[in-house]
Design a protein around this motif. Sequence first.
Motif, PDB file in Angstrom:
ATOM      1  N   GLN A 149       0.822  -1.208   0.000  1.00 36.54           N
ATOM      2  CA  GLN A 149       0.000   0.000   0.000  1.00 36.54           C
ATOM      3  C   GLN A 149       0.856   1.258   0.000  1.00 36.54           C
ATOM      4  O   GLN A 149       0.580   2.213  -0.732  1.00 36.54           O
ATOM      5  CB  GLN A 149      -0.919  -0.013   1.218  1.00 36.54           C
ATOM      6  CG  GLN A 149      -1.843   1.195   1.304  1.00 36.54           C
ATOM      7  CD  GLN A 149      -2.753   1.138   2.525  1.00 36.54           C
ATOM      8  OE1 GLN A 149      -2.684   0.215   3.315  1.00 36.54           O
ATOM      9  NE2 GLN A 149      -3.608   2.136   2.659  1.00 36.54           N
ATOM     10  N   VAL A 150       1.922   1.244   0.822  1.00 37.47           N
ATOM     11  CA  VAL A 150       2.794   2.417   0.894  1.00 37.47           C
ATOM     12  C   VAL A 150       3.504   2.652  -0.430  1.00 37.47           C
ATOM     13  O   VAL A 150       3.631   3.784  -0.909  1.00 37.47           O
ATOM     14  CB  VAL A 150       3.824   2.249   2.031  1.00 37.47           C
ATOM     15  CG1 VAL A 150       4.880   3.343   1.981  1.00 37.47           C
ATOM     16  CG2 VAL A 150       3.122   2.262   3.386  1.00 37.47           C
ATOM     17  N   LEU A 151       3.961   1.578  -1.063  1.00 38.99           N
ATOM     18  CA  LEU A 151       4.712   1.693  -2.315  1.00 38.99           C
ATOM     19  C   LEU A 151       3.811   1.775  -3.538  1.00 38.99           C
ATOM     20  O   LEU A 151       4.310   1.991  -4.662  1.00 38.99           O
ATOM     21  CB  LEU A 151       5.662   0.495  -2.455  1.00 38.99           C
ATOM     22  CG  LEU A 151       6.717   0.361  -1.352  1.00 38.99           C
ATOM     23  CD1 LEU A 151       7.529  -0.913  -1.525  1.00 38.99           C
ATOM     24  CD2 LEU A 151       7.639   1.567  -1.362  1.00 38.99           C
ATOM     25  N   GLU A 152       2.494   1.551  -3.321  1.00 38.03           N
ATOM     26  CA  GLU A 152       1.525   1.598  -4.419  1.00 38.03           C
ATOM     27  C   GLU A 152       1.904   0.625  -5.532  1.00 38.03           C
ATOM     28  O   GLU A 152       1.911   0.963  -6.718  1.00 38.03           O
ATOM     29  CB  GLU A 152       1.388   3.024  -4.961  1.00 38.03           C
ATOM     30  CG  GLU A 152       0.900   4.020  -3.929  1.00 38.03           C
ATOM     31  CD  GLU A 152       0.732   5.426  -4.490  1.00 38.03           C
ATOM     32  OE1 GLU A 152       0.889   5.578  -5.715  1.00 38.03           O
ATOM     33  OE2 GLU A 152       0.450   6.359  -3.711  1.00 38.03           O
ATOM     34  N   LEU A 153       2.209  -0.588  -5.110  1.00 38.47           N
ATOM     35  CA  LEU A 153       2.578  -1.649  -6.043  1.00 38.47           C
ATOM     36  C   LEU A 153       1.816  -2.916  -5.680  1.00 38.47           C
ATOM     37  O   LEU A 153       1.370  -3.070  -4.545  1.00 38.47           O
ATOM     38  CB  LEU A 153       4.081  -1.912  -5.988  1.00 38.47           C
ATOM     39  CG  LEU A 153       4.999  -0.818  -6.538  1.00 38.47           C
ATOM     40  CD1 LEU A 153       6.450  -1.151  -6.234  1.00 38.47           C
ATOM     41  CD2 LEU A 153       4.795  -0.651  -8.039  1.00 38.47           C
ATOM     42  N   PRO A 154       1.656  -3.847  -6.621  1.00 39.96           N
ATOM     43  CA  PRO A 154       0.965  -5.106  -6.320  1.00 39.96           C
ATOM     44  C   PRO A 154       1.687  -5.901  -5.226  1.00 39.96           C
ATOM     45  O   PRO A 154       2.911  -5.860  -5.113  1.00 39.96           O
ATOM     46  CB  PRO A 154       0.988  -5.848  -7.661  1.00 39.96           C
ATOM     47  CG  PRO A 154       1.187  -4.787  -8.690  1.00 39.96           C
ATOM     48  CD  PRO A 154       2.031  -3.748  -8.044  1.00 39.96           C
ATOM     49  N   ARG A 155       0.923  -6.639  -4.452  1.00 39.32           N
ATOM     50  CA  ARG A 155       1.497  -7.460  -3.388  1.00 39.32           C
ATOM     51  C   ARG A 155       2.501  -8.460  -3.947  1.00 39.32           C
ATOM     52  O   ARG A 155       3.528  -8.733  -3.327  1.00 39.32           O
ATOM     53  CB  ARG A 155       0.385  -8.201  -2.642  1.00 39.32           C
ATOM     54  CG  ARG A 155      -0.536  -7.302  -1.820  1.00 39.32           C
ATOM     55  CD  ARG A 155      -1.753  -8.092  -1.346  1.00 39.32           C
ATOM     56  NE  ARG A 155      -1.362  -9.237  -0.548  1.00 39.32           N
ATOM     57  CZ  ARG A 155      -1.323  -9.239   0.789  1.00 39.32           C
ATOM     58  NH1 ARG A 155      -1.641  -8.146   1.460  1.00 39.32           N
ATOM     59  NH2 ARG A 155      -0.976 -10.325   1.449  1.00 39.32           N
ATOM     60  N   GLU A 156       2.175  -9.017  -5.110  1.00 37.68           N
ATOM     61  CA  GLU A 156       3.069 -10.023  -5.705  1.00 37.68           C
ATOM     62  C   GLU A 156       4.432  -9.419  -6.030  1.00 37.68           C
ATOM     63  O   GLU A 156       5.471 -10.048  -5.823  1.00 37.68           O
ATOM     64  CB  GLU A 156       2.442 -10.614  -6.967  1.00 37.68           C
ATOM     65  CG  GLU A 156       1.172 -11.416  -6.733  1.00 37.68           C
ATOM     66  CD  GLU A 156      -0.038 -10.534  -6.478  1.00 37.68           C
ATOM     67  OE1 GLU A 156       0.065  -9.300  -6.697  1.00 37.68           O
ATOM     68  OE2 GLU A 156      -1.071 -11.079  -6.047  1.00 37.68           O
TER      69      GLU A 156
END
Length: 206
Positions: free
Chosen positions: A49-56
């Motif tokens: 969420q912080v990095l605004e990237l997919p969990r994978e």
Amino acid sequence: MNTAHDPPTPPEYPPEPEPVLFAPADLMSSLEAILLVADEPVPLGVLAQVLELPRETVGAALAELAGLYTEQGRGFDLLEVAGGWRFYTRSQYAPVVEKFVRDGQEVRLTQAALETLAVVAYRQPVGRAQVSAVRGVNCDGVMRTLTLRGLVEEAGTDQETGAILFRTTSYFLERLGLASLGQLPELAPFLPDQIDDEADSGSSRA
């Protein structure tokens, strides 16, 4: 085909790509920066969420970082524990870490630890509850700290109550530059002579 009365057709441009907070090359560095200031395991979902990237994507980067640290033989490791990721020192370096915590000049005893140590030094062997009675507060946590630092050690049990007794160590004398306990300043008269031992008895039954 446009006529003389039709407005000109605006040129078509490709849609602008959505901005990415961190480029792939910065992802690992960003994870390291976050985890270095974390005082508890950080869940994967929070990092994503912080990095605004997919969990994978974030999960794969974490696994790659952990493998990289192991391959390079770093003194720390990146582990997934308690539902999150955090840096930990490697187990083989525990002795030097413990020595630093115990002997490092940067580590100073708190006022509570100094007061507790003074009670043990002048009334030894003494139980935890007796020390707490003198200071007026629970000293269990402070006693564990002093034991870990090598300043206090167990000295058997009280025959009547079964409570564990503690005394100062030779390391305590070494740190104070004393040859024996007889060289301690005359502070004993300021400590109470009668201490209720019932708390010791109660703690031993707990």
